[in-house]
Design a protein around this motif. Sequence first.
Motif, PDB file in Angstrom:
ATOM      1  N   ASN A   1     -10.767-115.810  27.478  1.00  0.00           N
ATOM      2  CA  ASN A   1      -9.996-115.254  26.375  1.00  0.00           C
ATOM      3  C   ASN A   1     -10.721-114.094  25.703  1.00  0.00           C
ATOM      4  O   ASN A   1     -10.094-113.107  25.300  1.00  0.00           O
ATOM      5  N   LEU A   2     -12.032-114.190  25.586  1.00  0.00           N
ATOM      6  CA  LEU A   2     -12.796-113.089  25.014  1.00  0.00           C
ATOM      7  C   LEU A   2     -12.722-111.863  25.915  1.00  0.00           C
ATOM      8  O   LEU A   2     -12.652-110.726  25.436  1.00  0.00           O
ATOM      9  N   ALA A   3     -12.741-112.098  27.214  1.00  0.00           N
ATOM     10  CA  ALA A   3     -12.588-110.978  28.150  1.00  0.00           C
ATOM     11  C   ALA A   3     -11.208-110.329  27.983  1.00  0.00           C
ATOM     12  O   ALA A   3     -11.073-109.102  27.978  1.00  0.00           O
ATOM     13  N   ALA A   4     -10.177-111.166  27.820  1.00  0.00           N
ATOM     14  CA  ALA A   4      -8.820-110.647  27.660  1.00  0.00           C
ATOM     15  C   ALA A   4      -8.644-109.912  26.326  1.00  0.00           C
ATOM     16  O   ALA A   4      -7.831-108.988  26.222  1.00  0.00           O
ATOM     17  N   ALA A   5      -9.403-110.306  25.306  1.00  0.00           N
ATOM     18  CA  ALA A   5      -9.297-109.652  24.001  1.00  0.00           C
ATOM     19  C   ALA A   5      -9.722-108.195  24.074  1.00  0.00           C
ATOM     20  O   ALA A   5      -9.244-107.362  23.289  1.00  0.00           O
ATOM     21  N   ALA A   6     -10.616-107.867  24.981  1.00  0.00           N
ATOM     22  CA  ALA A   6     -11.013-106.475  25.242  1.00  0.00           C
ATOM     23  C   ALA A   6     -11.428-105.738  23.967  1.00  0.00           C
ATOM     24  O   ALA A   6     -11.027-104.599  23.730  1.00  0.00           O
ATOM     25  N   GLY A   7     -12.212-106.422  23.132  1.00  0.00           N
ATOM     26  CA  GLY A   7     -12.744-105.776  21.944  1.00  0.00           C
ATOM     27  C   GLY A   7     -11.892-105.886  20.706  1.00  0.00           C
ATOM     28  O   GLY A   7     -12.317-105.481  19.616  1.00  0.00           O
TER      29      GLY A   7
END
Length: 297
Positions: free
Chosen positions: A53-59
């Motif tokens: 999910n953190l990867a998908a948040a993309a910042g």
Amino acid sequence: MTVLDTLRPRLPSPVQELSDPRFARHGLRLVLKRDDLIHPEIVGNKWRKLAPNLAAAAGRTVVTFGGAYSNHLRATAAAGRLLGLPTVGVVRGQELADRPLNPSLVRCAADGMRLHFVARSTYRDKADPAALARVLRAADAEDAYVVPEGGSNALAVRGCRALGEELAGQADVVAIACGTGGTLAGLAAGLSRDQRALGIPVLKGGFLTAGTESLQHRAFGDRRGDWTLDDRFHCGGYARTTPELDVFADDFEQRHGVPLERLYVAKLLFGLVTLVEEGAFARGTTVAAVVTGRPFP
């Protein structure tokens, strides 16, 4: 190398065999899957759920949900601090806004999480798109990436599949404490055909079978793996314990030198010892218990 790789997670997490006479006299082996050792601040199933999910948040700012003692809120806040990612925690209970923060929420705030308290009725409706939109607007986070309560969504479930894959050939039964069912959903999907998963819910209500099935359908398109639930060991509900559970946990820690988180892990192991005494496992069975977290503070 991804941004998450810079946090150096310990994967696969280690497997530790314990010598416990309560299992040995029934011809059983007990091993612990030490997911609590994956990362010093983002531990256990929280890493497995949050990483995709953190990867998908993309910042983008990450908004998520939890109660006042939520392990998930603390893990999200820690991840935000470590990755330089803004986080907002929507906390169940508007009445808490005017009270001193408990140690769990103090940790969240110290890690930079902005806390937004909502009425319990509003919190119950958070899955409704219109209600969610109102919460995000009130929290000034309309463009944020939303992670559901407990971190359980299709991405998280697929992330937890690796937990089952890591246990291939190491156990016949893999047991895990369950809150929202997301980790169980992924774990069961990752196990091989000759293994089965056992979930020990830590909340009352008997709702988790449907919830876990729904998560598997969203993640994989159908029900996956051989898994069951035993609802008897919640000790009164989430964030509740009993004197019997505390005595058990203290004894387990003294026997094995493994610190037990009370709200999930202690209930899991208490349930397993009870099941062993009931003859639930055939002689020769290796039982793996997933240690999903460590005590706080």
